[in-house]
Design a protein around this motif. Sequence first.
Motif, PDB file in Angstrom:
ATOM      1  N   THR A 337       0.820  -1.213   0.000  1.00  0.00           N
ATOM      2  CA  THR A 337       0.000   0.000   0.000  1.00  0.00           C
ATOM      3  C   THR A 337       0.858   1.270   0.000  1.00  0.00           C
ATOM      4  O   THR A 337       0.406   2.338   0.404  1.00  0.00           O
ATOM      5  CB  THR A 337      -0.931   0.006   1.228  1.00  0.00           C
ATOM      6  N   MET A 338       2.106   1.142  -0.431  1.00  0.00           N
ATOM      7  CA  MET A 338       3.043   2.270  -0.529  1.00  0.00           C
ATOM      8  C   MET A 338       3.278   2.939   0.833  1.00  0.00           C
ATOM      9  O   MET A 338       3.462   4.140   0.919  1.00  0.00           O
ATOM     10  CB  MET A 338       2.581   3.294  -1.577  1.00  0.00           C
ATOM     11  N   HIS A 339       3.234   2.129   1.870  1.00  0.00           N
ATOM     12  CA  HIS A 339       3.456   2.649   3.224  1.00  0.00           C
ATOM     13  C   HIS A 339       4.931   2.487   3.600  1.00  0.00           C
ATOM     14  O   HIS A 339       5.741   3.370   3.328  1.00  0.00           O
ATOM     15  CB  HIS A 339       2.544   1.915   4.213  1.00  0.00           C
ATOM     16  N   THR A 340       5.298   1.319   4.172  1.00  0.00           N
ATOM     17  CA  THR A 340       6.668   1.097   4.631  1.00  0.00           C
ATOM     18  C   THR A 340       7.099  -0.336   4.329  1.00  0.00           C
ATOM     19  O   THR A 340       6.384  -1.282   4.683  1.00  0.00           O
ATOM     20  CB  THR A 340       6.771   1.342   6.151  1.00  0.00           C
ATOM     21  N   ASP A 341       8.250  -0.485   3.681  1.00  0.00           N
ATOM     22  CA  ASP A 341       8.754  -1.818   3.352  1.00  0.00           C
ATOM     23  C   ASP A 341      10.263  -1.854   3.566  1.00  0.00           C
ATOM     24  O   ASP A 341      10.966  -0.883   3.296  1.00  0.00           O
ATOM     25  CB  ASP A 341       8.388  -2.171   1.907  1.00  0.00           C
ATOM     26  N   SER A 342      10.744  -3.003   4.071  1.00  0.00           N
ATOM     27  CA  SER A 342      12.133  -3.095   4.502  1.00  0.00           C
ATOM     28  C   SER A 342      12.832  -4.320   3.916  1.00  0.00           C
ATOM     29  O   SER A 342      12.196  -5.356   3.685  1.00  0.00           O
ATOM     30  CB  SER A 342      12.174  -3.168   6.035  1.00  0.00           C
ATOM     31  N   ILE A 343      14.137  -4.188   3.690  1.00  0.00           N
ATOM     32  CA  ILE A 343      14.965  -5.314   3.248  1.00  0.00           C
ATOM     33  C   ILE A 343      16.036  -5.565   4.307  1.00  0.00           C
ATOM     34  O   ILE A 343      16.596  -4.622   4.876  1.00  0.00           O
ATOM     35  CB  ILE A 343      15.629  -5.044   1.875  1.00  0.00           C
ATOM     36  N   ILE A 344      16.294  -6.843   4.592  1.00  0.00           N
ATOM     37  CA  ILE A 344      17.388  -7.213   5.490  1.00  0.00           C
ATOM     38  C   ILE A 344      18.444  -7.922   4.650  1.00  0.00           C
ATOM     39  O   ILE A 344      18.184  -8.982   4.071  1.00  0.00           O
ATOM     40  CB  ILE A 344      16.898  -8.136   6.626  1.00  0.00           C
ATOM     41  N   THR A 345      19.619  -7.309   4.540  1.00  0.00           N
ATOM     42  CA  THR A 345      20.704  -7.879   3.738  1.00  0.00           C
ATOM     43  C   THR A 345      22.031  -7.203   4.068  1.00  0.00           C
ATOM     44  O   THR A 345      22.053  -6.040   4.486  1.00  0.00           O
ATOM     45  CB  THR A 345      20.422  -7.740   2.229  1.00  0.00           C
ATOM     46  N   LYS A 346      23.131  -7.929   3.867  1.00  0.00           N
ATOM     47  CA  LYS A 346      24.470  -7.338   3.996  1.00  0.00           C
ATOM     48  C   LYS A 346      24.959  -6.833   2.638  1.00  0.00           C
ATOM     49  O   LYS A 346      25.982  -6.164   2.553  1.00  0.00           O
ATOM     50  CB  LYS A 346      25.455  -8.382   4.536  1.00  0.00           C
ATOM     51  N   ASN A 347      24.217  -7.170   1.571  1.00  0.00           N
ATOM     52  CA  ASN A 347      24.602  -6.819   0.214  1.00  0.00           C
ATOM     53  C   ASN A 347      24.095  -5.409  -0.122  1.00  0.00           C
ATOM     54  O   ASN A 347      22.896  -5.200  -0.337  1.00  0.00           O
ATOM     55  CB  ASN A 347      24.024  -7.851  -0.761  1.00  0.00           C
ATOM     56  N   LYS A 348      25.001  -4.435  -0.157  1.00  0.00           N
ATOM     57  CA  LYS A 348      24.607  -3.040  -0.373  1.00  0.00           C
ATOM     58  C   LYS A 348      24.003  -2.807  -1.757  1.00  0.00           C
ATOM     59  O   LYS A 348      23.104  -1.984  -1.924  1.00  0.00           O
ATOM     60  CB  LYS A 348      25.811  -2.120  -0.165  1.00  0.00           C
ATOM     61  N   LYS A 349      24.502  -3.528  -2.741  1.00  0.00           N
ATOM     62  CA  LYS A 349      23.982  -3.383  -4.110  1.00  0.00           C
ATOM     63  C   LYS A 349      22.526  -3.839  -4.184  1.00  0.00           C
ATOM     64  O   LYS A 349      21.682  -3.184  -4.800  1.00  0.00           O
ATOM     65  CB  LYS A 349      24.845  -4.192  -5.083  1.00  0.00           C
ATOM     66  N   GLU A 353      19.047  -1.633  -4.858  1.00  0.00           N
ATOM     67  CA  GLU A 353      18.026  -2.028  -5.837  1.00  0.00           C
ATOM     68  C   GLU A 353      16.643  -1.995  -5.195  1.00  0.00           C
ATOM     69  O   GLU A 353      15.675  -1.500  -5.787  1.00  0.00           O
ATOM     70  CB  GLU A 353      18.325  -3.440  -6.356  1.00  0.00           C
ATOM     71  N   PHE A 354      16.555  -2.514  -3.979  1.00  0.00           N
ATOM     72  CA  PHE A 354      15.283  -2.556  -3.254  1.00  0.00           C
ATOM     73  C   PHE A 354      14.800  -1.143  -2.922  1.00  0.00           C
ATOM     74  O   PHE A 354      13.652  -0.771  -3.219  1.00  0.00           O
ATOM     75  CB  PHE A 354      15.460  -3.360  -1.962  1.00  0.00           C
ATOM     76  N   LEU A 355      15.668  -0.332  -2.329  1.00  0.00           N
ATOM     77  CA  LEU A 355      15.293   1.023  -1.902  1.00  0.00           C
ATOM     78  C   LEU A 355      14.830   1.893  -3.060  1.00  0.00           C
ATOM     79  O   LEU A 355      13.917   2.708  -2.910  1.00  0.00           O
ATOM     80  CB  LEU A 355      16.477   1.700  -1.195  1.00  0.00           C
ATOM     81  N   LYS A 356      15.458   1.706  -4.213  1.00  0.00           N
ATOM     82  CA  LYS A 356      15.130   2.555  -5.361  1.00  0.00           C
ATOM     83  C   LYS A 356      13.892   2.090  -6.132  1.00  0.00           C
ATOM     84  O   LYS A 356      13.292   2.868  -6.875  1.00  0.00           O
ATOM     85  CB  LYS A 356      16.312   2.625  -6.330  1.00  0.00           C
ATOM     86  N   ASN A 357      13.495   0.825  -5.968  1.00  0.00           N
ATOM     87  CA  ASN A 357      12.437   0.286  -6.842  1.00  0.00           C
ATOM     88  C   ASN A 357      11.119  -0.066  -6.171  1.00  0.00           C
ATOM     89  O   ASN A 357      10.115  -0.252  -6.863  1.00  0.00           O
ATOM     90  CB  ASN A 357      12.976  -0.937  -7.595  1.00  0.00           C
ATOM     91  N   VAL A 358      11.078  -0.167  -4.832  1.00  0.00           N
ATOM     92  CA  VAL A 358       9.765  -0.335  -4.207  1.00  0.00           C
ATOM     93  C   VAL A 358       9.053   1.017  -4.264  1.00  0.00           C
ATOM     94  O   VAL A 358       9.685   2.069  -4.141  1.00  0.00           O
ATOM     95  CB  VAL A 358       9.848  -0.853  -2.745  1.00  0.00           C
ATOM     96  N   LYS A 359       7.746   0.986  -4.444  1.00  0.00           N
ATOM     97  CA  LYS A 359       6.973   2.221  -4.596  1.00  0.00           C
ATOM     98  C   LYS A 359       6.654   2.887  -3.252  1.00  0.00           C
ATOM     99  O   LYS A 359       6.020   3.937  -3.209  1.00  0.00           O
ATOM    100  CB  LYS A 359       5.672   1.928  -5.338  1.00  0.00           C
ATOM    101  N   SER A 360       7.085   2.265  -2.184  1.00  0.00           N
ATOM    102  CA  SER A 360       6.759   2.712  -0.829  1.00  0.00           C
ATOM    103  C   SER A 360       7.120   4.170  -0.578  1.00  0.00           C
ATOM    104  O   SER A 360       8.116   4.672  -1.096  1.00  0.00           O
ATOM    105  CB  SER A 360       7.507   1.850   0.189  1.00  0.00           C
ATOM    106  N   SER A 361       6.328   4.827   0.268  1.00  0.00           N
ATOM    107  CA  SER A 361       6.685   6.188   0.691  1.00  0.00           C
ATOM    108  C   SER A 361       7.846   6.136   1.679  1.00  0.00           C
ATOM    109  O   SER A 361       8.587   7.104   1.832  1.00  0.00           O
ATOM    110  CB  SER A 361       5.482   6.895   1.317  1.00  0.00           C
ATOM    111  N   ILE A 362       8.017   4.978   2.352  1.00  0.00           N
ATOM    112  CA  ILE A 362       9.155   4.775   3.255  1.00  0.00           C
ATOM    113  C   ILE A 362       9.806   3.433   2.901  1.00  0.00           C
ATOM    114  O   ILE A 362       9.162   2.382   3.001  1.00  0.00           O
ATOM    115  CB  ILE A 362       8.721   4.754   4.738  1.00  0.00           C
ATOM    116  N   ALA A 363      11.048   3.460   2.456  1.00  0.00           N
ATOM    117  CA  ALA A 363      11.790   2.233   2.130  1.00  0.00           C
ATOM    118  C   ALA A 363      12.966   2.114   3.083  1.00  0.00           C
ATOM    119  O   ALA A 363      13.699   3.086   3.301  1.00  0.00           O
ATOM    120  CB  ALA A 363      12.278   2.276   0.686  1.00  0.00           C
ATOM    121  N   MET A 364      13.158   0.930   3.665  1.00  0.00           N
ATOM    122  CA  MET A 364      14.151   0.752   4.732  1.00  0.00           C
ATOM    123  C   MET A 364      15.138  -0.361   4.429  1.00  0.00           C
ATOM    124  O   MET A 364      14.811  -1.314   3.720  1.00  0.00           O
ATOM    125  CB  MET A 364      13.434   0.424   6.045  1.00  0.00           C
TER     126      MET A 364
END
Length: 416
Positions: A337-349, A353-364
Amino acid sequence: MTRYMNLIGKKAREASLQKISTKIKNEILKNYVSLLNKERNSIITANKKDIKFALEKGLQDNLIDRLTIDHKKLDNLKNSINKIIKLKDPVNRTLEEWSRPNGLKIERVSIPIGVIGVIYESRPNVTSDVASLCFKSGNAVILKGGSEAINTNRIIAKLFRKALKKNKINENFIQFIDSKERKMVDFMLSKMKNYIDVIIPRGGKNLVKKVQKFSSVPIIGHLEGLCHTFVDKDAELKMAIEIIHNAKLRNTSICGATETILLHEKIVKKFCNPILKKLEENNCKIYGDTFINKHYKGKISLAKERDWSTEYLAPIVSVKTVKNCEDAIKHINKYGTMHTDSIITKNKKVAEEFLKNVKSSIAMHNTSTQFADGEEFGFGGEVGISTNTLPPRGPVGLGQLISYKYEIVSNGQTRK
């Protein structure tokens, strides 16, 4: 009703035209904090009346929890206002300036929005948070709380007006619609566009749907907080366990609670049992896809299609296997719902990719979704969270409750 509501609108518009210095704004907010402290027993007594009414009405436990005001919550409420006092006044600031070859000197200057209408349910702290944020940003506010919190909301709003009066400032910067009638909400949405510049709904899905459907006034807000946490194949297990436990169970009734966990298929065998076991041990019900069901050794039910689009607001979570980050992003952009979505990873690349491409208003990245909150962002509080594509987006705090205008100076220039 028409006369009453139109009078409120006229008073709000008149108040919004008054310009107040930052010093006086902060003095009023300090007086307000003092009054809230002085009248804390009266506030709690009023709140007990509301809780009694809510229990008789059969309100859900999560709504009762939001409604309840005790000494600890009152302290939190005062702390929020004190933080707002310390924040810079967002009004009358030069946001940008430049000169043109035609001789014009142009400044883009911040101004208040004007009159803000807030329709909300259950949470009496919204009354003080919203009133303080709107006032500090130079806006008048019309508050319409839910019938279940009318006694608490009434006294909290009344004390703000008392602080305004003490400082000889128009009391109608803060107005509370003292009625349980739902017709008042309908009137705000459909008949007050000449008085209200923007409506902010704070409440459940039914309230927000109604506002979105019937409002003739622009809206800032969100319908649902269907938040996701994606555990990538390069995630650290201990971190994933702790973040997901917090993101789901710290407070299940808030819009920033994680509702769906996405697990990279390559780490399901190693990760699903320790992650989900901690949730189950804390009385969280788990729905998983067939792959998760096959590998999780605890109590689990098979997820249905509807689970991917369900905001539980309870100790319930859905768990899905994804092929990779791209697959996780597709799932989030389809069901979220374009609210808040998060990725857990040690891989910065991959994180990028996740932060730039999820439509969320808050990407973590490597962060609990429960941080989706204006106070946690350093805004002093929030009037709500916006999932609109147009700004403002995310937590709407002091710096988002403004508009701007262009101020232009020249030396007698005329256009050729």
